[in-house]
Design an enzyme around this catalytic site. Structure first.
Site, PDB file in Angstrom:
ATOM      1  N   THR A 154       4.682  17.241  -4.773  1.00 46.51           N
ATOM      2  CA  THR A 154       3.404  17.202  -5.496  1.00 46.51           C
ATOM      3  C   THR A 154       3.582  16.779  -6.954  1.00 46.51           C
ATOM      4  O   THR A 154       2.726  16.105  -7.524  1.00 46.51           O
ATOM      5  CB  THR A 154       2.722  18.587  -5.403  1.00 46.51           C
ATOM      6  OG1 THR A 154       2.461  18.852  -4.025  1.00 46.51           O
ATOM      7  CG2 THR A 154       1.414  18.641  -6.162  1.00 46.51           C
ATOM      8  N   THR A 201       7.389  21.691  -3.558  1.00 43.85           N
ATOM      9  CA  THR A 201       7.593  23.139  -3.563  1.00 43.85           C
ATOM     10  C   THR A 201       7.711  23.720  -2.151  1.00 43.85           C
ATOM     11  O   THR A 201       8.172  24.839  -1.980  1.00 43.85           O
ATOM     12  CB  THR A 201       6.424  23.840  -4.285  1.00 43.85           C
ATOM     13  OG1 THR A 201       5.207  23.510  -3.602  1.00 43.85           O
ATOM     14  CG2 THR A 201       6.337  23.423  -5.730  1.00 43.85           C
TER      15      THR A 201
HETATM   16  N1  ASP Z   1       2.659  20.944  -1.549  1.00 42.85           N
HETATM   17  C1  ASP Z   1       3.976  20.508  -1.726  1.00 42.85           C
HETATM   18  C2  ASP Z   1       4.406  20.586  -3.175  1.00 42.85           C
HETATM   19  O1  ASP Z   1       3.979  21.506  -3.815  1.00 42.85           O
HETATM   20  C3  ASP Z   1       4.302  19.219  -1.101  1.00 42.85           C
HETATM   21  C4  ASP Z   1       5.784  19.106  -0.969  1.00 42.85           C
HETATM   22  O2  ASP Z   1       6.461  20.114  -0.856  1.00 42.85           O
HETATM   23  O3  ASP Z   1       6.282  17.983  -1.017  1.00 42.85           O
HETATM   24  O4  ASP Z   1       5.117  19.800  -3.702  1.00 42.85           O
END
Ligand code: ASP
Length: 329
Positions: free
Chosen positions: A18, A94
């Site tokens: 993200t 994350t």
């Molecule tokens: N929602 C995730 C993030 O916070 C997407 C990922 O892990 O690539 O990055």
């Protein structure tokens, strides 16, 4: 010597997530699109803290990272330290951060910090946390007190050790916790302030093979044993169970794990999200005393996902017989 040459060398690589995401048109979903250079353009003050060596090693959502990709990232990070960097920062998604951080920690042989960070809001959202997290990661990475602590996760102004940290919320800004122990430190006015002493660390050699697989299954109500049977049939070399409560499974699962355990390492962890597995409390079929008598290992504090990482690395280096010493009560 120019002013910049006096600054410490700091290496930063982007893997995606993200923190690197933007929508390519209004109303479209965000996807990884900002390389490391573009992420750093959002944080010009970083160049006042360090001489930056930057790389974009991949741009993927973190669910699509693989162990082989992580070993390539590790090789880059090690080369950066050997070339004189004071620390390395990785920005990534994350979603799998708690797993990648532990993977890197088990293989990181330096006192120099390896700091992982990401963001919960994409670069196109108002109040995006990526630049703030990256700045905090740099402040932690460059702090003398961060040395000797292995791989650290820095996010939302907290510093977490990779053995404990977990993503505990899907979309909230405060998405990371270290259940039981809490964050080991925090950012206060731009300084890394540690609340816990560094723990003694053990480091594994690089795996000699990478094709082996470790399965992770969750125990749940009225689950049959078909998937457990498939674990051996499909050639998995290790098995982790996210067990009920203090590390428990049904009596049918216990029988099946008893059949598997002589042939492949089996670990039962707790699916609860915090606390340790029991060793000597419960006497029913499927509880820890029964499981251990069948050769099953209890995970202790280690969460199921980190158990799988550990077991994969131990199998890759032929060190699975030392498994017990890696599972703290
Ligand atoms: N929602 C995730 C993030 O916070 C997407 C990922 O892990 O690539 O990055």
């Amino acid at each position: 010597m120019t002013e910049v040459e006096h600054l410490p060398r700091l290496s930063i690589a982007s893997l995606g997530g993200t923190v690197s995401m933007q929508a390519d048109a209004p109303g479209r979903g965000v996807t990884p699109s900002l390389d490391c250079e573009k992420q750093l353009a959002l944080l010009p003050q970083l160049r006042e803290l360090a001489q930056l060596e930057i790389a974009t090693l991949c741009l993927v959502p973190s669910a699509s990272l693989s162990f082989v990709m992580l070993l390539e990232v590790l090789a880059w990070a090690r080369a950066e330290i050997e070339a004189g960097s004071q620390a390395v920062i990785l920005t990534q998604g994350t979603d799998s951060l708690e797993e990648t951080a532990y993977f890197f920690d088990l293989l990181w042989p330096y006192d120099a910090p390896l700091v992982l960070t990401g963001a919960m809001r994409s670069a196109s959202q108002p109040g995006s946390d990526g630049p703030a997290n990256l700045l905090a990661a740099a402040q932690v990475a460059l702090a003398q007190e961060s040395r000797g602590r292995g791989a650290l996760v820095v996010i939302n102004d907290q510093i977490h050790c990779s053995t404990r940290v977990r993503k505990t919320a899907s979309l909230a800004m405060a998405a990371f916790e270290s259940p039981g122990s809490g964050a080991i430190g925090e950012l206060v006015e731009g300084m890394a302030v540690y609340r816990q002493m560094p723990c003694p660390r053990a480091v594994l050699p690089l795996p000699e093979r990478v094709e082996h697989r470790v399965a992770l299954l969750e125990a749940c109500l009225d689950a049959d044993t078909a998937l457990l049977q498939a674990v051996a049939a499909f050639g998995f070399e290790g098995l982790v169970i996210a067990g009920f409560g203090a590390g428990h499974v049904s009596s049918a699962w216990s029988d099946m794990l008893g059949e598997l355990a002589p042939n492949l390492p089996v670990i039962v962890a707790t699916r609860t999200g915090s606390g340790t597995t029991a060793r000597s409390t419960y006497g029913f079929a499927g509880a820890e005393i029964d499981l251990q008598s069948k050769g099953v290992h209890m995970a202790g504090q280690l969460c199921p996902r980190k158990c799988r990482i550990l077991l994969w690395l131990l199998l890759g280096t032929g060190q699975q017989s030392s498994l017990c010493s890696w599972l703290p009560h």
